[in-house]
Enzyme design. Sequence first.
Site, PDB file in Angstrom:
ATOM      1  N   TYR A 153      13.191  41.298  53.554  1.00 39.15           N
ATOM      2  CA  TYR A 153      13.819  41.622  54.833  1.00 39.15           C
ATOM      3  C   TYR A 153      12.854  41.515  56.003  1.00 39.15           C
ATOM      4  O   TYR A 153      13.242  41.720  57.143  1.00 39.15           O
ATOM      5  CB  TYR A 153      14.392  43.040  54.822  1.00 39.15           C
ATOM      6  CG  TYR A 153      15.634  43.145  54.007  1.00 39.15           C
ATOM      7  CD1 TYR A 153      15.566  43.062  52.627  1.00 39.15           C
ATOM      8  CD2 TYR A 153      16.872  43.312  54.609  1.00 39.15           C
ATOM      9  CE1 TYR A 153      16.703  43.148  51.861  1.00 39.15           C
ATOM     10  CE2 TYR A 153      18.011  43.397  53.848  1.00 39.15           C
ATOM     11  CZ  TYR A 153      17.923  43.308  52.477  1.00 39.15           C
ATOM     12  OH  TYR A 153      19.051  43.391  51.725  1.00 39.15           O
ATOM     13  N   ASP A 202      17.412  45.266  36.718  1.00 42.68           N
ATOM     14  CA  ASP A 202      18.612  44.824  35.991  1.00 42.68           C
ATOM     15  C   ASP A 202      19.054  45.878  34.976  1.00 42.68           C
ATOM     16  O   ASP A 202      20.249  46.174  34.843  1.00 42.68           O
ATOM     17  CB  ASP A 202      18.408  43.458  35.323  1.00 42.68           C
ATOM     18  CG  ASP A 202      17.073  43.331  34.603  1.00 42.68           C
ATOM     19  OD1 ASP A 202      16.108  43.988  35.026  1.00 42.68           O
ATOM     20  OD2 ASP A 202      16.993  42.611  33.598  1.00 42.68           O
ATOM     21  N   LYS A 206      11.439  45.212  40.021  1.00 42.79           N
ATOM     22  CA  LYS A 206      11.568  44.032  39.160  1.00 42.79           C
ATOM     23  C   LYS A 206      10.150  43.520  38.885  1.00 42.79           C
ATOM     24  O   LYS A 206       9.823  42.345  39.065  1.00 42.79           O
ATOM     25  CB  LYS A 206      12.443  43.009  39.899  1.00 42.79           C
ATOM     26  CG  LYS A 206      12.897  41.841  39.089  1.00 42.79           C
ATOM     27  CD  LYS A 206      13.953  42.152  38.062  1.00 42.79           C
ATOM     28  CE  LYS A 206      14.175  40.935  37.192  1.00 42.79           C
ATOM     29  NZ  LYS A 206      14.827  41.221  35.918  1.00 42.79           N
ATOM     30  N   ASP A 239      19.380  47.836  48.643  1.00 38.74           N
ATOM     31  CA  ASP A 239      20.593  47.335  49.277  1.00 38.74           C
ATOM     32  C   ASP A 239      21.679  47.158  48.216  1.00 38.74           C
ATOM     33  O   ASP A 239      22.807  47.653  48.342  1.00 38.74           O
ATOM     34  CB  ASP A 239      20.260  45.991  49.941  1.00 38.74           C
ATOM     35  CG  ASP A 239      21.328  45.529  50.907  1.00 38.74           C
ATOM     36  OD1 ASP A 239      22.322  46.253  51.087  1.00 38.74           O
ATOM     37  OD2 ASP A 239      21.176  44.439  51.482  1.00 38.74           O
TER      38      ASP A 239
END
Length: 380
Positions: A134, A247, A201, A271
Amino acid sequence: MSAKTVYFIEGDGIGPEVWGAARPVLDAAIEKAYGEKKIEWKELLAGEKAFKETGSYLPQETLDALAAAELAIKGPLQTPVGKGFRSLNVTLRQTFDLYACIRPIRYFEGIESPVKRPDLVDVVVFRENTEDVYAGIEWSSESAESKRVIDFLVGEMGAKIDPTAGIGIKPITPAGSKRLVRRALDYALDQNRESVTLVHKGNIMKYTEGGFRQWGYDVAEEEYAGKVVKEGEEADGKVIINDRIADAMFQELLMRPEKYSVVATTNLNGDYISDALAAQVGGLGLAPGVNMGDKLAIYEATHGTAPTIAGKDMANPGSVILSGAMMLENNGWGDAAALIKKSVEKALAAKKVTVDLASQIAGAETVGCKEFGEIILTNL
Ligand code: NAI
């Protein structure tokens, strides 16, 4: 907070309607809970209303007031259409370094949800608000800039990249990660929450997402010794810090949401996770939120300006009302906040709700924005 000044920005589109319905609820709840105490509201101009009155979408006067403020609440702001306009929301977040986006997500009885046990969800998401993809550092495919970056990466760093690739940069810092995790740990300790889960992640993006995970554990170890323990250690009433790969976390939140309490995560993961969780409990209509820095907190509805229903007395004021309740709770007026939450629950149980909620509650009767606000107020 005894008598606090709170700045408000009505916002665009449905903003004035939802704010008009919400403010009396907040005032009445405070009066009911404490008698003498009250909020001194001060309006600040931003968006269309500001443009009409001052010629600027975000007047200097508003920026000056916010620079000295601690608390504000805002309705949604439309991103002005046309070249050269940045999102006002992003501008506010960046100008005041509002680095933590906090969204509590829980279920309200009676609302239709896509899962069997939405009532097991009670999670507060702390999303980092200033870093990650972002940061806006990106170049389109085949642009001179992306070609230059690719030339550098291939020529000097030995990377393999297709020359036609679009390029985006993902900066994540120790300082940015630590201040976000610190906020989440403080919250968990303050609100007697069981655990803080770092979501990342890092198995794939080792030095950004993996960095976030490591710096999160570092801050827990360096600054919260004796108050926070790692998963697997004897908890003994202390806050547990653990981590999950993003995930896997999406699966966990669907299948075992009761195991999770506070989530601290990077910008993009946050988000996704906050919207997925909001959907899991039946949508965005009632979700509150806040963007916080070290000094200023701007509470806000999580929805946008809903232009197609603006001015029609159809909008659901619940998100702003619950954002206001969250503001009260975070500032020592928890009794008033509890009254508001109970009143919203009661209004939903009575099945007289705005059209968006009526479509999710079997046998519900539709009322307007103003009336829904009045029902919540009466329930206090
Ligand atoms: P939106 O949230 O305004 O609308 C999405 C859908 O939800 C629409 O069908 C709308 O009618 C409905 N909806 C939203 N809030 C509602 C409410 N309180 N009650 C009943 N129905 C509601 O999102 P959209 O259309 O993507 O954005 C519209 C404008 O809002 C854009 O200019 C965008 O930049 C701005 N926006 C501002 C935000 C903020 O100020 N924090 C957040 C999101 C969008």
